[in-house]
Design an enzyme around this catalytic site. Structure first.
Site, short mmCIF file in Angstrom:
data_model
loop_
_atom_site.label_atom_id
_atom_site.label_comp_id
_atom_site.label_asym_id
_atom_site.label_seq_id
_atom_site.Cartn_x
_atom_site.Cartn_y
_atom_site.Cartn_z
N GLU A 120 32.70 73.34 18.77
CA GLU A 120 32.18 74.10 17.62
C GLU A 120 32.21 75.60 17.89
O GLU A 120 31.25 76.32 17.61
CB GLU A 120 30.76 73.61 17.26
N GLU A 266 32.60 64.00 15.35
CA GLU A 266 31.19 63.58 15.37
C GLU A 266 30.78 63.23 13.95
O GLU A 266 31.06 63.99 13.02
CB GLU A 266 30.25 64.73 15.80
#
Ligand SMILES: *[C@@H]1O[C@H](CO)[C@@H](O)[C@H](O)[C@H]1NC(C)=O
Ligand SMILES: *[C@@H]1O[C@H](CO)[C@@H](O)[C@H](O)[C@H]1NC(C)=O
Ligand SMILES: *[C@@H]1O[C@H](CO)[C@@H](O)[C@H](O)[C@H]1NC(C)=O
Ligand SMILES: *[C@@H]1O[C@H](CO)[C@@H](O)[C@H](O)[C@H]1NC(C)=O
Ligand SMILES: *[C@@H]1O[C@H](CO)[C@@H](O)[C@H](O)[C@H]1NC(C)=O
Ligand SMILES: *[C@@H]1O[C@H](CO)[C@@H](O)[C@H](O)[C@H]1NC(C)=O
Ligand SMILES: *[C@@H]1O[C@H](CO)[C@@H](O)[C@H](O)[C@H]1NC(C)=O
Length: 464
Positions: A120, A266
């Site tokens: 991220e 995810e």
């Protein structure tokens, strides 16, 4: 030693024979390890195998885990940490060294399938790291090629916050503060190497931010009669996950890339959370993850409305609850398994088990937000030393947070660390919750709906 070794060897053979029976399903699990109470890597891999999980994603390239996985058929995704990105971007020999140490040492015995560079990255306010991301990915890919490894794909997981618009899906657009050079070079790299755009995507968050307006069934993929038609594309959506995935498809299209497949690095649903977090329960978590597995394992693949029939490799978050994660309560409750390896709720990773064959789960009392006052008080059985430090921290923020705790003021008595910390936590949280501060204080605080006020001491509360 000998006996230990023998037991170890026996157990691994057992593992191996079980893993041979694995179907080729495409659902993986994230194995996050930010907990101080987790089973060993050895036990964890046994758990993955008995769950019939065929793919695992790690947040590093831990040598013990990678060595253990070499005796299984589980496919593995490893990660270059964010801290390593800049040095790798700078120097090809650093990339080569990383690949030697973390790939060549284990591959092909360990079935490494993806090397993910950073986690991220764009969600952190670190422009140097943004600019270093793709150069680091290119250097890792170049090293793999140098070692004649061509079937490991290189990617980078990105969160939904890389988009500035995601609804309706056709309005999907990358954030304008991200230099377009970063986006374009990333998409070019993924397209040229036929890698995936790895997306961390949680329908739980948009639903829980607006639970009265959004259908829970739509978020949980309980296909009912709720559909949404995108007014621009005319595509019809039956669930929130598809909407979120397609918003990224449309964002990529605006840069001229329409042939990069998405992988879900995810997703999941929390099985517990704070009082002010609606819908976080085992019933919903089981529902979401079972529906997810059915969707992602269906044959032929379902894809999404904008990309019908396209396969979407998917990793569920997460194997365990991770008690060392900060933030609101949900952050520590994404796990599939208890720390003793027992399922918190069952999920059949082959996606073939019909709902009626699962044992029944307790229905949640309410999926709607709690309405009323909430206080934030010291948790039970925590260290007084740590409480004292947190008390100082909370009171040190000024704004009169702890004015009532001064000698002679309403909350001075009783003079105890626990009583003062509870007041300070409530006061601090009431002031700063709207700025995103959770009632957490490093695990020292919990929410309560029981008013802790006493005598002349009124505890500030949050009204939700
Ligand atoms: C794993 O797969 C085997 C064989 O298909 C099956 O018998 C078993 O129930 C599965 N385990 C779980 C936890 O779903
Ligand atoms: C790259 O790193 C290697 C090994 O650390 C070093 O010998 C070399 O000088 C570096 N090259 C550059 C251009 O910094
Ligand atoms: C919920 O939807 C209604 C009608 O579409 C809208 O007026 C309202 O602002 C929405 N509420 C929130 C919290 O978004
Ligand atoms: C469709 O959804 C609405 C609102 O949730 C519900 O009242 C209605 O019974 C549903 N109809 C069918 C046919 O399921
Ligand atoms: C994507 O890659 C293909 C070759 O695999 C190439 O033909 C195409 O032009 C690329 N797309 C873009 C937008 O660069
Ligand atoms: C699109 O991507 C798929 C899968 O990576 C590939 O097989 C196909 O050749 C690509 N098509 C074009 C036009 O680049
Ligand atoms: C705290 O005090 C400062 C300065 O008086 C003020 O600007 C700020 O808005 C206050 N913050 C809160 C959350 O009360």
């Amino acid at each position: 030693m000998c006996t230990e070794k023998a037991v170890f060897a026996f157990s691994l053979c057992y593992l191996l024979s079980l893993s041979c029976a694995l179907s080729s399903n495409k659902i993986g699990v994230n194995y996050g390890r930010l907990g101080n109470n987790l089973p060993s890597p050895y036990q964890s891999i046994e758990h993955l195998i008995s769950m019939n999980v065929s793919h695992v994603k790690l947040y590093d390239a831990n040598p013990e885990v990678l060595k253990l996985l070499s005796r299984t058929r589980i496919h593995v995704s490893i990660m270059v940490t964010n801290e390593q990105i800049s040095s790798i971007a700078l120097n090809q020999s650093h990339a080569n060294l990383w690949v030697q140490e973390n790939v060549i040492s284990y591959y092909p015995d360990t079935k490494i399938q993806f090397v993910l560079v950073g986690n991220e990255v764009i969600s952190y306010n670190d422009r140097k790291m943004w600019l270093d991301l793709v150069p680091a990915m290119r250097k890792i890919k170049k090293s793999l090629n140098k070692y004649d490894i061509h079937n490991i794909k290189v990617g980078t997981p990105l969160a939904m916050d890389i988009l500035e618009s995601s609804f309706p899906p056709s309005s999907g657009r990358f954030r304008s503060d991200i230099p377009s050079q970063v986006i374009v070079s990333l998409l070019k790299f993924l397209n040229a190497t036929k890698s995936f755009y790895f997306l961390d995507v949680y329908p739980y968050f948009p639903w829980s931010a607006n639970p009265t307006n959004m259908s829970l069934d739509f978020a949980l993929m309980n296909y009912g009669n709720v559909t949404y038609k995108d007014p621009e594309s005319n595509l019809v959506y039956t669930n929130l996950l598809d909407q979120m995935l397609d918003s990224v498809v449309f964002a990529m299209r605006k840069f001229g890339f329409d042939n990069i497949s998405i992988a879900v690095s995810e997703t999941g649903w929390p099985h517990a959370g704070d009082i002010d977090q609606p819908g976080a329960n085992a019933y919903n978590a089981a529902t979401y993850n079972r529906n997810l597995v059915r969707k992602m394992t269906s044959n032929p693949p379902l894809g999404t409305p904008a990309k019908p029939g396209v396969e979407i490799p998917t990793f569920i978050f997460s194997l365990y609850d991770e008690n060392q994660k900060s933030g609101p309560g949900t952050e520590r409750h994404w796990g599939l398994l208890e720390n003793n390896g027992m399922p918190i709720y069952e999920v059949d990773f082959t996606g073939t088990r019909p709902e009626k064959e699962y044992s029944e789960l307790v229905k949640p009392v309410s999926n709607m937000p709690y309405n009323g006052k909430i206080w934030c008080v010291a948790a039970n059985a925590v260290s007084p030393m740590e409480l004292a430090a947190a008390l100082d921290m909370a009171c040190g923020q000024g704004n009169g947070t702890c004015a009532e705790l001064a000698p002679g003021k309403g909350c001075y008595e009783p003079v105890s660390v626990i009583a003062h910390a509870s007041y300070a936590f409530s006061s601090y949280w009431a002031k700063f919750r709207s700025a995103g501060v959770p009632c957490y204080f490093n695990g020292l605080a919990v929410q309560t709906i029981t008013d802790p006020s006493h005598g002349s001491c009124q505890f500030p509360s949050v009204v939700v």
